[in-house]
Design an enzyme around this catalytic site. Structure first.
Site, PDB file in Angstrom:
ATOM      1  N   GLY A  24     -94.739  53.476 -58.331  1.00  0.00           N
ATOM      2  CA  GLY A  24     -93.746  54.220 -57.559  1.00  0.00           C
ATOM      3  C   GLY A  24     -94.268  55.049 -56.389  1.00  0.00           C
ATOM      4  O   GLY A  24     -93.531  55.848 -55.825  1.00  0.00           O
ATOM      5  N   ASP A  84     -89.212  46.187 -59.756  1.00  0.00           N
ATOM      6  CA  ASP A  84     -90.475  45.675 -60.307  1.00  0.00           C
ATOM      7  C   ASP A  84     -90.222  44.932 -61.612  1.00  0.00           C
ATOM      8  O   ASP A  84     -89.216  45.164 -62.288  1.00  0.00           O
ATOM      9  CB  ASP A  84     -91.484  46.805 -60.551  1.00  0.00           C
ATOM     10  CG  ASP A  84     -92.940  46.317 -60.471  1.00  0.00           C
ATOM     11  OD1 ASP A  84     -93.619  46.640 -59.476  1.00  0.00           O
ATOM     12  OD2 ASP A  84     -93.383  45.590 -61.398  1.00  0.00           O
ATOM     13  N   ASP A  88     -87.063  40.647 -61.230  1.00  0.00           N
ATOM     14  CA  ASP A  88     -87.920  39.801 -60.417  1.00  0.00           C
ATOM     15  C   ASP A  88     -87.330  39.744 -59.008  1.00  0.00           C
ATOM     16  O   ASP A  88     -86.169  39.355 -58.835  1.00  0.00           O
ATOM     17  CB  ASP A  88     -87.963  38.399 -61.045  1.00  0.00           C
ATOM     18  CG  ASP A  88     -88.952  37.474 -60.343  1.00  0.00           C
ATOM     19  OD1 ASP A  88     -89.213  37.670 -59.132  1.00  0.00           O
ATOM     20  OD2 ASP A  88     -89.456  36.549 -61.012  1.00  0.00           O
ATOM     21  N   ASP A 146     -95.210  45.538 -51.558  1.00  0.00           N
ATOM     22  CA  ASP A 146     -96.622  45.673 -51.925  1.00  0.00           C
ATOM     23  C   ASP A 146     -96.855  44.817 -53.176  1.00  0.00           C
ATOM     24  O   ASP A 146     -97.796  45.029 -53.923  1.00  0.00           O
ATOM     25  CB  ASP A 146     -96.918  47.158 -52.189  1.00  0.00           C
ATOM     26  CG  ASP A 146     -98.398  47.476 -52.218  1.00  0.00           C
ATOM     27  OD1 ASP A 146     -99.168  46.786 -51.537  1.00  0.00           O
ATOM     28  OD2 ASP A 146     -98.790  48.424 -52.930  1.00  0.00           O
ATOM     29  N   LYS A 150     -97.329  42.857 -48.040  1.00  0.00           N
ATOM     30  CA  LYS A 150     -98.740  42.641 -48.334  1.00  0.00           C
ATOM     31  C   LYS A 150     -98.999  41.159 -48.584  1.00  0.00           C
ATOM     32  O   LYS A 150     -98.179  40.473 -49.181  1.00  0.00           O
ATOM     33  CB  LYS A 150     -99.106  43.424 -49.616  1.00  0.00           C
ATOM     34  CG  LYS A 150    -100.588  43.499 -49.828  1.00  0.00           C
ATOM     35  CD  LYS A 150    -101.165  43.345 -51.209  1.00  0.00           C
ATOM     36  CE  LYS A 150    -100.520  43.884 -52.400  1.00  0.00           C
ATOM     37  NZ  LYS A 150    -101.141  45.119 -52.866  1.00  0.00           N
TER      38      LYS A 150
END
Ligand code: SAM
Length: 194
Positions: free
Chosen positions: A34, A62, A79, A104, A144
């Site tokens: 978080g 998440d 998901d 991320d 990312k």
């Protein structure tokens, strides 16, 4: 006071490119534990800390559990690549629109570099589908990835729907890691082909 050092990567990127503004709606993909959400809550004022500024929205997703955070709405055990999650986001977001999608996300690393690279690129590609449903025109996507042969394919697909795409390697990211970020801005919805 951040839950994880990864916060400093987002702070560094946002200090430079100002993607998070008060009042914005943000979706944080792969949000556990978080720390990025903590940064987003501060920057979009989603906890209403500054009553003089517009109040934003932060939704974190998440597969894992995420400890509660004032100003954020979490979807644990979800998901990001699942269509049911997309549907839920459309319900939760004000006007069904996000200004920014952050990711991320990372798969559990197998240790086989090419395989992990490929897996993460596929996850990033699914974010382009998600953007098609929720991202507002002009919006941004920060994701990312692990560098490798498919990075160009992801970059091309981003360039097809975003006006600008940059490759970033924050100072807070370990020099010897393959970790990189794409910052895509000026989203334009793909023209419907006849
Ligand atoms: N940005 C986070 C922070 O600052 O606290 C750290 C994120 S951590 C590096 C990557 C996360 O991506 C993991 O918690 C993992 O469970 C999550 N993840 C991986 N695949 C996912 C998926 N398909 N959907 C949702 N989350 C996923």
């Amino acid at each position: 006071h951040f839950r994880c050092r990864s916060a400093f990567k987002l702070l560094e990127i946002d200090d430079k490119f100002r993607i998070l503004k008060p009042g914005y709606s943000v979706v944080d993909c792969g949000a556990a534990p978080g720390a990025w959400s903590q940064v987003a809550v501060q920057r979009v004022n989603s906890a209403g800390t500054d009553p003089d500024l517009p109040r934003g929205t932060v939704i974190g997703i998440d597969l894992l559990n995420i400890p509660p955070l004032d100003g954020a709405h979490f979807l644990p055990s979800h998901d990001v690549t699942d269509l049911a999650t997309h549907a839920k986001l459309l319900e939760l977001l004000p006007h069904s629109r996000a200004h920014v999608v952050l990711s991320d996300m990372a798969p559990n690393a197998s240790g086989f570099r090419d395989m992990d690279h490929e897996k993460l690129i596929l996850m990033c590609l699914s974010l382009i589908d998600l953007a098609g449903k929720i991202l507002q025109p002009g919006g941004s996507l920060l994701c990312k990835y692990w560098d490798g042969i498919l990075a160009h394919e992801l970059q091309d697909k981003l360039s097809a729907v975003f006006g600008s795409v940059r490759t970033l390697k924050p100072n807070a990211s370990r020099k010897d890691s393959a970790e990189r970020y794409f910052l895509a801005g000026m989203y334009r919805k793909q023209e419907k082909r006849l």
